[in-house]
Every structure is written in C-alpha cells, then in structure tokens.
Design an enzyme around this catalytic site. Structure first.
Site, PDB file in Angstrom:
ATOM      1  NE  ARG A  66      -3.935   2.021   2.264  1.00  0.00           N
ATOM      2  CZ  ARG A  66      -4.237   2.837   3.267  1.00  0.00           C
ATOM      3  NH1 ARG A  66      -3.591   2.727   4.427  1.00  0.00           N
ATOM      4  NH2 ARG A  66      -5.164   3.754   3.120  1.00  0.00           N
ATOM      5  CG  HIS A  70      -1.415   5.419  -0.165  1.00  0.00           C
ATOM      6  ND1 HIS A  70      -2.197   6.007   0.800  1.00  0.00           N
ATOM      7  CD2 HIS A  70      -2.188   4.455  -0.728  1.00  0.00           C
ATOM      8  CE1 HIS A  70      -3.392   5.417   0.818  1.00  0.00           C
ATOM      9  NE2 HIS A  70      -3.399   4.470  -0.088  1.00  0.00           N
ATOM     10  CG  ASP A  71       6.278   7.208  -3.179  1.00  0.00           C
ATOM     11  OD1 ASP A  71       6.197   8.430  -2.923  1.00  0.00           O
ATOM     12  OD2 ASP A  71       7.293   6.688  -3.681  1.00  0.00           O
ATOM     13  CG  ASP A  78       3.280  23.388 -11.081  1.00  0.00           C
ATOM     14  OD1 ASP A  78       4.426  23.444 -11.567  1.00  0.00           O
ATOM     15  OD2 ASP A  78       2.827  24.248 -10.314  1.00  0.00           O
ATOM     16  CB  SER A  80       7.349  23.707  -9.521  1.00  0.00           C
ATOM     17  OG  SER A  80       5.996  23.872  -9.191  1.00  0.00           O
ATOM     18  CG  ASN A 106      -1.028   9.060   2.852  1.00  0.00           C
ATOM     19  OD1 ASN A 106      -1.505   8.089   2.281  1.00  0.00           O
ATOM     20  ND2 ASN A 106      -0.367  10.016   2.219  1.00  0.00           N
ATOM     21  CG  HIS A 205      -8.153  -3.678  -1.116  1.00  0.00           C
ATOM     22  ND1 HIS A 205      -9.150  -2.766  -1.354  1.00  0.00           N
ATOM     23  CD2 HIS A 205      -7.034  -2.931  -0.845  1.00  0.00           C
ATOM     24  CE1 HIS A 205      -8.673  -1.533  -1.239  1.00  0.00           C
ATOM     25  NE2 HIS A 205      -7.390  -1.601  -0.935  1.00  0.00           N
ATOM     26  CB  THR A 206      -6.120 -10.631  -2.020  1.00  0.00           C
ATOM     27  OG1 THR A 206      -6.195 -11.994  -1.593  1.00  0.00           O
ATOM     28  CG2 THR A 206      -4.676 -10.342  -2.393  1.00  0.00           C
ATOM     29  CG  ASP A 237      -9.522 -12.403   1.122  1.00  0.00           C
ATOM     30  OD1 ASP A 237     -10.687 -12.860   1.191  1.00  0.00           O
ATOM     31  OD2 ASP A 237      -8.560 -13.050   0.665  1.00  0.00           O
TER      32      ASP A 237
HETATM   33  C1  HEM Z   1      -9.248   1.335  -5.804  1.00  0.00           C
HETATM   34  C2  HEM Z   1      -9.097   2.306  -4.928  1.00  0.00           C
HETATM   35  C3  HEM Z   1      -8.640   2.050  -3.527  1.00  0.00           C
HETATM   36  C4  HEM Z   1      -9.238   2.500  -2.395  1.00  0.00           C
HETATM   37  C5  HEM Z   1     -10.491   3.369  -2.299  1.00  0.00           C
HETATM   38  C6  HEM Z   1      -8.484   1.984  -1.273  1.00  0.00           C
HETATM   39  C7  HEM Z   1      -8.780   2.235   0.057  1.00  0.00           C
HETATM   40  C8  HEM Z   1      -8.192   1.580   1.124  1.00  0.00           C
HETATM   41  C9  HEM Z   1      -8.583   1.747   2.506  1.00  0.00           C
HETATM   42  C10 HEM Z   1      -9.665   2.688   3.024  1.00  0.00           C
HETATM   43  C11 HEM Z   1      -7.807   0.923   3.245  1.00  0.00           C
HETATM   44  C12 HEM Z   1      -7.835   0.754   4.759  1.00  0.00           C
HETATM   45  C13 HEM Z   1      -6.953   1.823   5.405  1.00  0.00           C
HETATM   46  C14 HEM Z   1      -7.103   1.900   6.912  1.00  0.00           C
HETATM   47  O1  HEM Z   1      -8.056   1.366   7.465  1.00  0.00           O
HETATM   48  O2  HEM Z   1      -6.238   2.523   7.567  1.00  0.00           O
HETATM   49  C15 HEM Z   1      -6.936   0.219   2.337  1.00  0.00           C
HETATM   50  C16 HEM Z   1      -6.007  -0.720   2.706  1.00  0.00           C
HETATM   51  C17 HEM Z   1      -5.113  -1.325   1.830  1.00  0.00           C
HETATM   52  N1  HEM Z   1      -4.937  -1.004   0.492  1.00  0.00           N
HETATM   53 FE1  HEM Z   1      -6.212   0.079  -0.640  1.00  0.00          FE
HETATM   54  N2  HEM Z   1      -7.436   1.236  -1.748  1.00  0.00           N
HETATM   55  C18 HEM Z   1      -7.481   1.258  -3.112  1.00  0.00           C
HETATM   56  C19 HEM Z   1      -6.566   0.681  -3.987  1.00  0.00           C
HETATM   57  C20 HEM Z   1      -5.425   0.020  -3.573  1.00  0.00           C
HETATM   58  C21 HEM Z   1      -4.320  -0.333  -4.441  1.00  0.00           C
HETATM   59  C22 HEM Z   1      -4.229   0.014  -5.927  1.00  0.00           C
HETATM   60  C23 HEM Z   1      -3.408  -0.984  -3.665  1.00  0.00           C
HETATM   61  C24 HEM Z   1      -2.057  -1.552  -4.045  1.00  0.00           C
HETATM   62  C25 HEM Z   1      -1.723  -1.920  -5.270  1.00  0.00           C
HETATM   63  C26 HEM Z   1      -3.960  -1.060  -2.329  1.00  0.00           C
HETATM   64  C27 HEM Z   1      -3.398  -1.715  -1.270  1.00  0.00           C
HETATM   65  C28 HEM Z   1      -3.933  -1.780  -0.010  1.00  0.00           C
HETATM   66  C29 HEM Z   1      -3.456  -2.682   1.018  1.00  0.00           C
HETATM   67  C30 HEM Z   1      -2.405  -3.755   0.843  1.00  0.00           C
HETATM   68  C31 HEM Z   1      -4.185  -2.386   2.187  1.00  0.00           C
HETATM   69  C32 HEM Z   1      -4.005  -2.999   3.587  1.00  0.00           C
HETATM   70  C33 HEM Z   1      -2.865  -2.254   4.265  1.00  0.00           C
HETATM   71  C34 HEM Z   1      -2.524  -2.705   5.686  1.00  0.00           C
HETATM   72  O3  HEM Z   1      -3.100  -3.666   6.203  1.00  0.00           O
HETATM   73  O4  HEM Z   1      -1.641  -2.051   6.274  1.00  0.00           O
HETATM   74  N3  HEM Z   1      -5.158  -0.407  -2.303  1.00  0.00           N
HETATM   75  N4  HEM Z   1      -7.174   0.649   1.049  1.00  0.00           N
END
Ligand code: HEM
Ligand SMILES: *[C@@H]1O[C@H](CO)[C@@H](O)[C@H](O)[C@H]1NC(C)=O
Ligand SMILES: *[C@@H]1O[C@H](CO)[C@@H](O)[C@H](O)[C@H]1NC(C)=O
Ligand SMILES: *[C@@H]1O[C@H](CO)[C@@H](O)[C@H](O)[C@H]1NC(C)=O
Ligand SMILES: *[C@@H]1O[C@H](CO)[C@@H](O)[C@H](O)[C@H]1NC(C)=O
Length: 318
Positions: A66, A70-71, A78, A80, A106, A205-206, A237
């Site tokens: 994640r 997010h990076d 822009d 700059s 974040n 999100h698996t 998941d």
């Molecule tokens: C499609 C749009 C996406 C949304 C709206 C979204 C939103 C979120 C949210 C709300 C969480 C929980 C954060 C928390 O409770 O603190 C989360 C967790 C996570 N997201 Fe996403 N996400 C998205 C796409 C992605 C993508 C593209 C990736 C990586 C390729 C990703 C990887 C993860 C992972 C691995 C977690 C679990 C992190 C942990 O347990 O520390 N997400 N995401």
C-alpha cells in the site's frame, strides 16, 4: 485575448504532457550495478522483509504494498511539483513543511516507514549515497507481495527521490473508499491506468486490514455501533487475510466486499466479467496485477539529474 487563450492552451497541453509523462527510459533493472557492483540490493530488501514477516508481522507485507501505491499516485501536473513514485510520502513534516504523511488517506493509516528506514540503513552501510528511497519502496512492495504468496516481477530501478511532497495532491489524487466505479475509473485513468489495471490493482485488497470506519459491511470484529471504535481492524479479504491470492474476487462475487469501492467492481457494472474471471483464474489475476504494478511504478519517475538520493528517507538532503 486570442494570444492569452493560445498561451493558456499551450500551458494546459504542457501540463497534460507532464501529467501523463511516462519518461522511464532511464530506468533499468541493473541501474546500480556500475555505481556499486558489490551491492546485493534485492538481497538486503528481501532479508529485512523476511525477518519482519516471520516475526508475526505478516501484515507488513500488505502495508508496504500500500505504501508504494500511496507514493506513486499523488502527482502534480505542474513542472515544479512532479510527483510519481518518488518517495515523497516518506518525508516527515517539519515546523515549516507539511508533507503527505498527514494527508487524510495516509494519516494514522499508512504503515511501514520504519521498515523502509531499516532497509535504507542497511543499504547505506553497503553503498552510501547511491540507492534512492523511491526504489527501495518499489522493491519492498514487490517482495511484500511475493512473501505473502503472490507473484513476483523484475523492478526497473533508477527512480530518484523528490525534494518536496504535496499534502493537497495526496488528498485529491488518492481514491476514497466511498467512491463509485466511475470515480475509481477516472482516478486511475488520470494516471494512465486503464480499467483492467484498476480492477487488477484493487486485488491488493486480498491482503491487509481496514479500520472499521471504512467498512461498508459490518464484520465480526467491528463494533455493533458505527462510531464507537472506528479504529478496530477488519480483514479486507474475509477468506484468506494474509495470503496474496484471488480470494478477494470471490468475496466480491458473493457481495462480501468490505469497502464500498471494492464492491463497486462487481455491482452490475463494466468490471463484473473481469472480477468473475479473476475469481476463477488466479494466473490471469497475477499476470494482470504484475503488468499494472509495473505500469504504476513507472508513473513520472524522477531520473537523471532531477531530484536527489536522500541520505535519510525522512528528510531532504541539505
Ligand atoms: C481502488 C481504490 C482504492 C481505495 C479506495 C483503497 C482504500 C483503502 C482503505 C480505506 C484501506 C484501509 C486503510 C485503513 O483502514 O487505515 C486500504 C487498505 C489497503 N490497500 Fe487500498 N485502496 C485502493 C486501492 C489500492 C491499491 C491500488 C493498492 C495496491 C496496489 C492497495 C493496497 C492496499 C493494502 C495492501 C491495504 C491494507 C494495508 C494494511 O493492512 O496495512 N489499495 N485501502
Ligand atoms: C543476494 O542475496 C540473496 C538473499 O540473501 C541471495 O539469495 C542471492 O544469492 C544474493 N545474490 C548475489 C548475486 O549475491
Ligand atoms: C527477470 O529478469 C531475468 C533476466 O532478464 C529473467 O531471467 C527472469 O525470468 C525475470 N523474472 C521475472 C519474474 O520476470
Ligand atoms: C489496459 O492496458 C493494457 C496494457 O497496459 C492492455 O493490455 C489492456 O488491453 C488494456 N485494457 C483495456 C480495458 O483497455
Ligand atoms: C478501540 O480499539 C483499539 C484497537 O483495538 C483499542 O486500542 C482501544 O482501546 C479501543 N478504544 C475503546 C474506547 O474501546
């Protein structure tokens, strides 16, 4: 008036070109081999992650995946503020600087900064001043995925670190869990990632967890009343929370997506067929996930003389 409009439209064209810039010609898998032939960079990353994950902290694999997303996503249009996968997220706030760590998607949510610090310390001990924090984040995401049972891939290297970060871009560019399918497609489309990339990347999100405040469905470990304790964690998941597999898509076909944005991928819209395919074909999911991760990792890297190699991932060199 006419020339002002012409000036404005060429500015917009330039801005658009920068937004979609995929000038990653200088990235290469062997980028550091001439500057530091003895460095086993992938070995160092792998050792730190293995010890982290085997210490009962498997979630860290998910957190680092994640962190990379997010990076890469916040991206200025822009010249700059060109931010892609540039370690901008790692910069700490100071008295006179507000970075991305405190942006809404974040703050109190993104994890893994200490693990990146540990890897950086080990890499600096082997080869000071050579390897960017941005590349370390890309490699950590790859290994986090693999160590949880997911696919692996080769990472092109040579991204440089930003000298700035953008709180507002992190807020505006990172997708919100309440988003509709159309909004998600637009957010990824803005980064040059198409519908297939978006649906495959969401398969991240698996693994990992969400705080109950973002959960649409009430999970067994979420409090009965929303708002009582929003920071309790629920697995994204429901089937295999620490294994990188295709079970997430199976959850969606049973309408057990935890976030609203997850279930939007399978709710009578354009991605239903792909979700169904991934739910029964893990090889297809892995292949598309890898392709999309590589694409995401190439969003506007800083290369050549742009940016810098930070000595400490949390601060800009002085
Ligand atoms: C499609 C749009 C996406 C949304 C709206 C979204 C939103 C979120 C949210 C709300 C969480 C929980 C954060 C928390 O409770 O603190 C989360 C967790 C996570 N997201 Fe996403 N996400 C998205 C796409 C992605 C993508 C593209 C990736 C990586 C390729 C990703 C990887 C993860 C992972 C691995 C977690 C679990 C992190 C942990 O347990 O520390 N997400 N995401
Ligand atoms: C790098 O380190 C890894 C893990 O420690 C090891 O398996 C690999 O053989 C090393 N590669 C080289 C070229 O030394
Ligand atoms: C990575 O690149 C090497 C050398 O080009 C190649 O042999 C290997 O199959 C690639 N690995 C993956 C997972 O693509
Ligand atoms: C998305 O882009 C990939 C290449 O990056 C391509 O193979 C795929 O067909 C595209 N999918 C859609 C739906 O446009
Ligand atoms: C909320 O949950 C967190 C994490 O489980 C726990 O540390 C905290 O004490 C809980 N707070 C309340 C008010 O129950």
């Amino acid at each position: 008036m006419a020339s002002a409009n012409a000036g404005r439209s060429s500015f917009l064209l330039l801005a658009l070109l920068l937004c979609f810039s995929t000038a990653h010609g200088q990235l290469s898998e062997t980028f550091y081999s001439s500057a530091c032939p003895s460095l086993n960079l992938t070995g160092i990353v792998n050792r730190v992650l293995r010890s982290e994950l085997s210490n009962g902290n498997q979630r860290m694999g998910a957190s680092l995946l994640r962190l990379f997303f997010h990076d890469c996503f916040p991206q200025g249009c822009d010249a700059s503020v060109l931010l892609g996968c540039d370690a901008s997220i790692l910069l700490d706030d100071t008295g006179s600087f507000t970075g991305e760590k405190t942006a809404f998607p974040n703050v109190n949510s993104v994890r893994g900064y200490e693990v990146i610090d540990q890897i950086k310390t080990n890499v600096e001990a082997a080869c000071p001043g050579i390897v960017s924090c941005a590349d370390i984040v890309a490699l950590a995401a790859r290994d986090g995925t693999f160590l949880l049972g997911g696919p692996t891939w080769n990472v092109s290297l040579g991204r440089r670190d930003s000298t700035t970060a953008s709180w507002s871009q992190a807020n505006s560019d990172l997708p919100n869990p309440a988003s509709s399918l159309a909004t998600l497609l637009a957010a990824f489309g803005n980064k040059g990632l198409n519908a297939t990339d978006m649906t495959a990347l969401s398969g991240a999100h698996t693994v990992g967890f969400t705080q109950c405040q973002f959960a649409k469905l009430r999970r067994s470990n979420c409090p009965r009343t929303k708002g009582v304790n929003d920071t309790v964690l629920a697995p994204l998941d429901v089937q295999t929370q620490v294994t990188f597999d295709n079970a997430y898509y199976g959850d969606l076909t049973k309408y057990k997506g935890l976030l609203h944005s997850d279930q939007e991928l399978y709710n009578g819209g354009s991605q239903d067929a792909l979700v169904k395919k991934y739910s029964s074909n893990s090889a297809a999911f892995f292949a598309d996930f890898v392709a999309a991760m590589i694409k995401m990792g190439n969003i506007s890297p800083l290369t050549g003389a742009d940016g810098q190699i930070r000595a400490n991932c949390r601060v800009v060199n002085n």
